[in-house]
Design a protein around this motif. Structure first.
Motif, mmCIF file in Angstrom:
data_model
loop_
_atom_site.group_PDB
_atom_site.id
_atom_site.type_symbol
_atom_site.label_atom_id
_atom_site.label_comp_id
_atom_site.label_asym_id
_atom_site.label_seq_id
_atom_site.Cartn_x
_atom_site.Cartn_y
_atom_site.Cartn_z
ATOM 1 N N LEU A 74 0.995 -1.042 -0.006
ATOM 2 C CA LEU A 74 -0.152 0.186 -0.025
ATOM 3 C C LEU A 74 0.784 1.267 0.094
ATOM 4 C CD1 LEU A 74 -2.492 -1.219 2.596
ATOM 5 C CD2 LEU A 74 -2.934 -0.686 0.261
ATOM 6 N N GLY A 75 1.803 1.235 -0.796
ATOM 7 C CA GLY A 75 2.700 2.138 -1.050
ATOM 8 C C GLY A 75 2.194 3.429 -1.249
ATOM 9 N N LEU A 76 2.689 4.496 -0.729
ATOM 10 C CA LEU A 76 2.004 6.065 -0.957
ATOM 11 C C LEU A 76 1.674 6.432 -2.369
ATOM 12 C CD1 LEU A 76 4.623 7.843 1.463
ATOM 13 C CD2 LEU A 76 2.244 7.623 1.966
ATOM 14 N N SER A 80 -2.617 7.125 -2.771
ATOM 15 C CA SER A 80 -3.083 8.262 -3.103
ATOM 16 C C SER A 80 -4.043 8.506 -4.188
ATOM 17 C CB SER A 80 -1.754 9.253 -3.478
ATOM 18 O OG SER A 80 -1.174 8.758 -4.921
ATOM 19 N N GLN A 81 -4.333 7.344 -4.809
ATOM 20 C CA GLN A 81 -5.141 7.256 -5.951
ATOM 21 C C GLN A 81 -5.955 5.887 -6.096
ATOM 22 O OE1 GLN A 81 -2.475 8.574 -8.951
ATOM 23 N NE2 GLN A 81 -1.575 6.335 -9.381
ATOM 24 N N ASN A 82 -6.410 5.420 -5.267
ATOM 25 C CA ASN A 82 -7.003 4.067 -5.492
ATOM 26 C C ASN A 82 -8.037 3.622 -4.258
ATOM 27 O OD1 ASN A 82 -5.894 2.039 -7.761
ATOM 28 N ND2 ASN A 82 -3.899 3.134 -6.600
ATOM 29 N N VAL A 353 -8.220 16.836 1.154
ATOM 30 C CA VAL A 353 -7.709 15.648 1.661
ATOM 31 C C VAL A 353 -8.763 15.128 2.573
ATOM 32 C CG1 VAL A 353 -6.026 14.627 2.962
ATOM 33 C CG2 VAL A 353 -5.331 16.666 1.633
ATOM 34 N N LEU A 354 -9.032 13.787 2.110
ATOM 35 C CA LEU A 354 -10.163 13.087 2.786
ATOM 36 C C LEU A 354 -9.538 11.754 3.706
ATOM 37 C CD1 LEU A 354 -12.329 12.756 -0.302
ATOM 38 C CD2 LEU A 354 -12.520 14.558 1.438
ATOM 39 N N LYS A 355 -10.190 11.495 4.681
ATOM 40 C CA LYS A 355 -9.656 10.604 5.536
ATOM 41 C C LYS A 355 -10.439 9.137 5.031
ATOM 42 C CE LYS A 355 -10.959 10.039 9.901
ATOM 43 N NZ LYS A 355 -10.867 10.627 11.093
ATOM 44 N N ALA A 356 -9.591 8.118 4.685
ATOM 45 C CA ALA A 356 -10.257 6.802 4.137
ATOM 46 C C ALA A 356 -10.726 5.793 5.391
ATOM 47 C CB ALA A 356 -9.138 5.992 3.283
ATOM 48 N N PRO A 357 -11.500 4.930 4.874
ATOM 49 C CA PRO A 357 -11.803 4.006 6.301
ATOM 50 C C PRO A 357 -10.637 3.246 6.573
ATOM 51 C CG PRO A 357 -13.295 3.960 4.655
ATOM 52 C CD PRO A 357 -12.306 4.641 4.000
ATOM 53 N N PRO A 358 -10.449 2.474 7.881
ATOM 54 C CA PRO A 358 -9.272 2.024 8.231
ATOM 55 C C PRO A 358 -9.104 0.351 7.564
ATOM 56 C CG PRO A 358 -10.934 2.150 10.081
ATOM 57 C CD PRO A 358 -11.595 2.520 8.908
ATOM 58 N N ARG A 384 -14.402 3.276 0.559
ATOM 59 C CA ARG A 384 -13.786 2.034 0.866
ATOM 60 C C ARG A 384 -12.057 2.590 0.988
ATOM 61 N NH1 ARG A 384 -15.727 -2.749 -1.171
ATOM 62 N NH2 ARG A 384 -17.766 -2.567 -2.503
ATOM 63 N N ALA A 385 -11.373 2.013 1.605
ATOM 64 C CA ALA A 385 -9.920 2.251 1.834
ATOM 65 C C ALA A 385 -9.135 1.764 0.347
ATOM 66 C CB ALA A 385 -9.356 1.432 2.944
ATOM 67 N N PRO A 386 -8.155 2.258 -0.046
ATOM 68 C CA PRO A 386 -7.490 1.728 -1.297
ATOM 69 C C PRO A 386 -7.228 -0.032 -0.756
ATOM 70 C CG PRO A 386 -6.239 3.540 -0.162
ATOM 71 C CD PRO A 386 -7.491 3.206 0.829
#
Length: 422
Positions: A74-76, A80-82, A353-358, A384-386
């Motif tokens: 889950l690289g930065l 950042s786009q998934n 900037v948004l916060k993704a789910p855990p 959904r999280a990436p």
């Protein structure tokens, strides 16, 4: 202010449908441009299914400075786009894998890929084949130089296209050094054009009922965003623009200046702004110079007054000048870095900037970019999280008719893969 907890998940009202709800996107792309295209659609409601190989795959999954995220694939660059996407890990070189993708094509509205021309044809999923199977699908291809032309088969990355397109020379310093823009601007603007073209084709489909083949080239995108420079050369045959930190307008009282504390950027692009700035910084005699009426005719003016500007602006801090000049209608800003701006209250209010789910196995939140604009209703939202590679393989296969026994057999044969549990 704690950046780990102060970002929202998006302003979208769950009662109001987002623009692309009900649209399914098959995303076979990798790295930056293609995934960024489908990410815009996913934030605005599209069901985006990432097609990934069971092993290896997208280098963006391990691209970034955070070792922990890289170890989780889950690289930065990937994170950042998934977000908002689902991941299906399937081997498209097998007959069974191809059949799975064809079943998904039957359910899809959009197909996105960003491989060199010919790669998807070798797999059997080029635009002609996919559109023959489903005539109303939007097939979007993103490449370095386009689907046709003498250079179409060349490989390309952002850095190389910046050089080839003239962008590096447009970013030349006053000392003559060519510089790349410090982030992957060509990849991301290509992704934006990709998303815009898909949205345009989907709207067009409401009138025609037919699909569309889209060809987005990084080179074309790079040239397009240099519009005024491109137009100048296309019309006059040459280019005569200031370099370095001077304003695009050529204003002699614009630039980046050292102050008593920090650096200051100013852009006094009109005569009124230029006069107001000169008076505000204590140089009213320069405001009376008649050459300010048409500074484009007097290119020597900038060099002539530059030492006076630097001396005057050194008297106070950048924050002092930002507040003063902004208050009188002259655009000005203290030069900030990204860690600082992400803590700024104004930025927080914009939901950039948004916060993704855990994410399972990670104790930290993942804060990711939004779409870059706000909608009063039905806008962006992180659902959904990436995804981990293959995280949604089983549920996607069930949705197109595979039962659990068949899924287990496909996994045992290496055709598909499910994400490893932590």
């Amino acid at each position: 202010m704690d950046m780990k907890s102060d970002f929202g998940s998006g302003a979208g009202n769950p009662v109001v449908a987002r623009p692309f709800e009900g649209i399914r996107v098959i995303d076979t792309s990798h790295v930056l441009a293609g995934p960024f295209c489908s990410y815009q659609l996913a934030l605005l409601g599209a069901d985006v299914i990432r097609i990934e190989p069971p092993t290896n795959g997208d280098i963006a999954r391990k691209m970034g400075s955070d070792k922990e995220l890289n170890s989780h694939e889950l690289g930065l660059a990937f994170v950042s786009q998934n977000a908002n996407k689902r991941s299906l890990a399937v081997d498209l070189k097998t007959p069974e894998g191809k059949e799975i993708l064809w079943k998904l094509v039957d359910t899809a509205d959009v197909f996105v890929e960003n491989y060199r021309p010919g790669a998807m044809k070798r797999l059997g999923f080029d635009a002609d084949a996919v559109m023959a199977r489903k005539a109303d699908i939007i097939y979007a291809s993103m490449t370095g130089y386009g689907q046709e032309g003498p250079l179409s088969s060349r490989p390309a990355y952002d850095h190389v296209v910046q050089a080839f397109s003239g962008m590096m020379t447009a970013n030349r310093t006053l000392s003559g050094e060519n510089h790349r823009v410090g982030f992957a601007i060509v990849d991301y603007v290509t992704g934006l054009f990709g998303a815009f073209s898909v949205a345009s084709a989907l709207f067009q489909r409401t009138h025609t009922g037919r699909g569309q083949k889209i060809d987005v080239a990084m080179l074309d995108a790079a040239l397009t965003i240099m519009g005024p420079l491109l137009t100048e050369v296309a019309i006059t045959g040459g280019l005569n623009r200031p370099n370095g930190t001077r304003a695009f307008s050529g204003s002699p009282v614009s630039g980046i200046f050292e102050t008593a504390e920090g650096m200051l950027a100013t852009t006094a692009n009109t005569r009124v702004q230029a006069m107001a700035m000169l008076k505000a910084i204590g140089l009213p005699e320069l405001a009376a110079d008649p050459r300010l009426e048409s500074w484009g005719d007097y290119p020597e003016l900038g060099d002539e007054i530059a030492p006076l500007l630097r001396q005057a602006i050194l008297r106070h801090s950048a924050m002092h000048w930002e507040d003063l000049l902004s208050s009188i209608g002259v655009p000005a800003a203290r030069v900030r870095d990204l860690p600082e701006i992400l803590k700024d209250p104004h930025l927080q209010s914009r939901e950039v900037v948004l916060k993704a789910p855990p994410v399972a196995g990670l104790e930290r939140p993942l804060n990711v970019p939004g779409v870059g604009f706000k909608m009063a209703e039905g806008g962006q939202h992180i659902d959904r999280a990436p995804p981990r590679r293959g995280e949604h393989t089983a549920e996607i296969l069930r949705s197109v008719g595979f039962d659990d026994t068949q899924i287990a057999e496909l996994a045992a044969d290496g055709v598909v893969k499910m994400a490893e549990k932590n």
